[in-house]
Design a protein around this motif. Structure first.
Motif, PDB file in Angstrom:
ATOM      1  N   LEU A   1     -11.822  11.652  -4.708  1.00  0.00           N
ATOM      2  CA  LEU A   1     -11.405  10.488  -5.511  1.00  0.00           C
ATOM      3  C   LEU A   1     -10.224   9.780  -4.855  1.00  0.00           C
ATOM      4  O   LEU A   1     -10.170   8.551  -4.795  1.00  0.00           O
ATOM      5  CB  LEU A   1     -11.004  10.937  -6.922  1.00  0.00           C
ATOM      6  CG  LEU A   1     -12.137  11.231  -7.904  1.00  0.00           C
ATOM      7  CD1 LEU A   1     -11.564  11.742  -9.219  1.00  0.00           C
ATOM      8  CD2 LEU A   1     -12.957   9.970  -8.164  1.00  0.00           C
ATOM      9  N   LEU A   2      -9.290  10.602  -4.357  1.00  0.00           N
ATOM     10  CA  LEU A   2      -8.107  10.029  -3.700  1.00  0.00           C
ATOM     11  C   LEU A   2      -8.522   9.228  -2.470  1.00  0.00           C
ATOM     12  O   LEU A   2      -8.009   8.132  -2.217  1.00  0.00           O
ATOM     13  CB  LEU A   2      -7.147  11.158  -3.308  1.00  0.00           C
ATOM     14  CG  LEU A   2      -5.892  10.743  -2.556  1.00  0.00           C
ATOM     15  CD1 LEU A   2      -5.039   9.821  -3.399  1.00  0.00           C
ATOM     16  CD2 LEU A   2      -5.073  11.964  -2.159  1.00  0.00           C
TER      17      LEU A   2
ATOM     18  N   ALA B   1      -9.926   5.980  -3.569  1.00  0.00           N
ATOM     19  CA  ALA B   1      -8.849   5.089  -4.027  1.00  0.00           C
ATOM     20  C   ALA B   1      -8.097   4.499  -2.837  1.00  0.00           C
ATOM     21  O   ALA B   1      -7.789   3.303  -2.811  1.00  0.00           O
ATOM     22  CB  ALA B   1      -7.895   5.867  -4.927  1.00  0.00           C
TER      23      ALA B   1
ATOM     24  N   ALA C   1     -10.161   1.871  -1.214  1.00  0.00           N
ATOM     25  CA  ALA C   1     -10.175   0.646  -2.017  1.00  0.00           C
ATOM     26  C   ALA C   1      -8.874  -0.138  -1.814  1.00  0.00           C
ATOM     27  O   ALA C   1      -8.893  -1.356  -1.619  1.00  0.00           O
ATOM     28  CB  ALA C   1     -10.364   1.005  -3.486  1.00  0.00           C
ATOM     29  N   VAL C   2      -7.753   0.587  -1.833  1.00  0.00           N
ATOM     30  CA  VAL C   2      -6.459  -0.086  -1.630  1.00  0.00           C
ATOM     31  C   VAL C   2      -6.408  -0.701  -0.232  1.00  0.00           C
ATOM     32  O   VAL C   2      -5.971  -1.841  -0.048  1.00  0.00           O
ATOM     33  CB  VAL C   2      -5.288   0.914  -1.828  1.00  0.00           C
ATOM     34  CG1 VAL C   2      -3.973   0.294  -1.420  1.00  0.00           C
ATOM     35  CG2 VAL C   2      -5.217   1.371  -3.263  1.00  0.00           C
TER      36      VAL C   2
ATOM     37  N   GLY D   1      -3.040   9.696 -10.873  1.00  0.00           N
ATOM     38  CA  GLY D   1      -4.379  10.275 -10.762  1.00  0.00           C
ATOM     39  C   GLY D   1      -4.353  11.789 -10.882  1.00  0.00           C
ATOM     40  O   GLY D   1      -5.010  12.375 -11.756  1.00  0.00           O
TER      41      GLY D   1
ATOM     42  N   ILE E   1      -0.291   5.872  -7.348  1.00  0.00           N
ATOM     43  CA  ILE E   1      -1.695   6.197  -7.642  1.00  0.00           C
ATOM     44  C   ILE E   1      -1.907   7.710  -7.642  1.00  0.00           C
ATOM     45  O   ILE E   1      -2.545   8.268  -8.533  1.00  0.00           O
ATOM     46  CB  ILE E   1      -2.627   5.531  -6.593  1.00  0.00           C
ATOM     47  CG1 ILE E   1      -2.649   4.027  -6.810  1.00  0.00           C
ATOM     48  CG2 ILE E   1      -4.050   6.092  -6.678  1.00  0.00           C
ATOM     49  CD1 ILE E   1      -3.410   3.261  -5.734  1.00  0.00           C
TER      50      ILE E   1
ATOM     51  N   THR F   1       0.835  -1.204   0.000  1.00  0.00           N
ATOM     52  CA  THR F   1       0.000   0.000   0.000  1.00  0.00           C
ATOM     53  C   THR F   1       0.866   1.249   0.000  1.00  0.00           C
ATOM     54  O   THR F   1       0.578   2.218  -0.700  1.00  0.00           O
ATOM     55  CB  THR F   1      -0.899   0.009   1.254  1.00  0.00           C
ATOM     56  OG1 THR F   1      -1.641  -1.200   1.253  1.00  0.00           O
ATOM     57  CG2 THR F   1      -1.834   1.184   1.262  1.00  0.00           C
TER      58      THR F   1
END
Lengths: 373, 126
Positions: free
Chosen positions: B24-25, B28, B31-32, A215, A211, A204
């Motif tokens: 959104l972050l 995300a 979800a991770v 993003g 990410i 993670t």
């Protein structure tokens, strides 16, 4: 002796102006604050030295081939230095508290309201749109972001904006508490939040910077340089395979670039350009930006407190401003001032890390909206 | 007036974009985190089943004299005791923070130990 020889020998004294004397005093004040008060000494000392060296009469350091001019052209005019510093910041930042509690990300957004409110005020005071946006970005409460954005939008205001950003950042422990106390009740400040540590896997931690970069970089291309460098530093840290690069980025590189950046910023503080009414207005608006950021953060924290049925301590909202990690420490100090056994530091660190990301995103969004290219 | 309108436009779109992006972050990251937890819980559940089978075996009557315990059983008990102590130590940090620890210094020490254990960048996870 030939009068022209005498004139040549005394040309230093004959070129002293009142502006240069005032600026040398201001440079001395910055050095005093750095040395005696330890207010952001890593930046304020080189900036103060740069200001003095620039304002000495006929200083060769700011000539066409002068060292300070070379440093400015090399790293500030093309935004290189703030980006290099971001690699170091990324390598030093632990986003663990944010990953443990992702909802803290929203507090980071709340802490950016001050940027836009200050921008409106600057517009009302008669600054141009680019200047107002550059002044507003002081509200990101993040030095390199302020330098990066104002360097693109209004390079002529780089000196006062940088001085305001770093000076007030050093004063966060003095600026934030009165606002926090004004907007919260004793009962709210004493809310305890149990902390259950969740182990964050290395997977993670590695995925996070990737990410975020992809993003944010895709959605706001203007933010790519800032977020990309911040996350590169963090990826190096979390990958645990480039220990030497991580150490070099967070120590040697960051230190050298900080010195160069400070001197280069100091060189922009030329008396004739700096000593204007506008500079005072920028310093005032910068202070206001800090206050507004703190206030909107606390108000958002209060909203979260209401939504959670009184289980969320609204002080944590104030940590949503950047100023990493000082803002989180101030929040913890305020909480323990009310109740010595109240321990909300890790929650505040989560919000503070979110503020770091949010300020970079806000800088990119502002550049995009201003159509900077 | 135009400038104020422009400022409001920037505020609306700017804050909207920043909030939307960070939302959104957050999704995300959630979800991770969910995926990560799932991958951690599954092997743990498998280990739990194996432990249950072992427990069933232990339900057979134990010898009264400890000297008569088999080396395998002694090893299993030792591992259980060590694991238990390790788990309790891990649980101690949040417990200290949740309840009044007696002194701020004491609480901070637990947090510092836990945090540095988790964040040593120079140590690989097993």
């Amino acid at each position: 002796m030939d009068p022209s020889t005498l004139q040549q020998l005394l040309q230093g004294i004959s070129n002293v102006t009142w502006q240069s004397v005032v600026m040398i005093a201001i440079g001395g004040l910055l050095i005093f604050l750095a040395v005696a008060r330890e207010y952001e000494p890593l930046l304020l000392l080189p900036i103060g030295a740069g200001a003095i060296l620039t304002n000495l009469p006929l200083s060769p350091l700011i000539g066409a081939d002068g060292m300070l001019t070379a440093l400015y052209d090399m790293g500030v005019a093309n935004e290189l230095f703030p980006l290099l510093i971001f690699i170091g910041i990324g390598a030093l930042t632990d986003f663990g508290p944010l990953l443990e509690n992702p909802k803290m990300v929203l507090l980071g957004a709340a802490g950016q309201f001050g940027i836009f409110l200050t921008l409106i005020l600057a517009l009302m005071m008669g600054f141009t749109r680019n200047e107002a946006a550059s002044i507003g970005i002081i509200g990101a409460i993040d030095g390199p972001t302020s330098i990066y954005v104002s360097g693109i939008l209004a390079p002529h205001l780089l000196g006062p904006i940088t001085v305001a950003a770093y000076s007030y950042m050093a004063l966060v422990p003095l600026i934030m508490p009165p606002v926090m106390r004004l907007l919260t009740t004793k009962k709210e400040r004493a809310i305890k939040m149990p902390y259950t540590q969740r182990t964050i896997s290395q997977r993670t931690r590695i995925l996070f910077p990737i990410i975020v970069t992809i993003g944010v970089g895709t959605l706001v291309p203007f933010a790519t340089p800032l977020i990309g460098m911040l996350m590169l530093g963090n990826l190096m840290r979390e990958s645990k395979v480039v220990e030497r690069l991580t150490q070099a980025s967070s120590n040697e590189l960051a230190n050298v670039v900080t010195l160069f950046l400070g001197l280069a910023i100091g060189s922009t503080m030329k008396g004739e350009d700096f000593l204007k009414v506008g500079t005072l207005a920028i310093l005032g608006l910068g202070l206001l930006a800090f206050v507004l950021d703190t206030a909107t953060g606390v108000l958002f924290g209060k909203a979260m407190c209401l939504a959670s049925g009184g289980k969320f301590n609204p002080l944590i909202g104030a940590a949503g401003i950047s100023a990493f990690p000082m803002a989180a420490r101030v929040v913890q100090k305020e909480a323990s001032r009310e109740d010595f056994s109240n321990f909300i530091l890790m929650h505040a660190m989560g919000a503070n890390a979110a503020g770091q990301v949010a300020s970079v995103v806000a800088g990119g969004v502002l550049l995009a909206l201003m159509g900077a290219g | 007036m135009d400038n104020v309108g422009f400022g409001l436009y920037l505020t609306l779109y700017g804050m909207g974009t920043v909030l939307g992006l960070l939302l959104l972050l957050m999704l995300a990251l959630k979800a991770v985190g969910w995926y990560d937890q799932r991958r951690t819980v599954r092997p743990a559940a498998r280990e739990g089943n194996a432990a249950a089978r072992l427990t069933d075996q232990l339900h057979e009557p134990l010898p009264q004299n400890p000297d008569e315990l088999s080396p395998e059983l002694l090893a299993a008990i030792s591992i259980a005791v060590i694991t238990h102590a390790r788990v309790r130590r891990g649980q101690a940090a949040p417990a200290m923070r949740q309840f009044e620890p007696g002194s701020q210094l004491f609480a901070s020490r637990w947090v510092a130990v836990g945090r540095s254990y988790q964040n040593h960048p120079w140590r690989r996870e097993n």
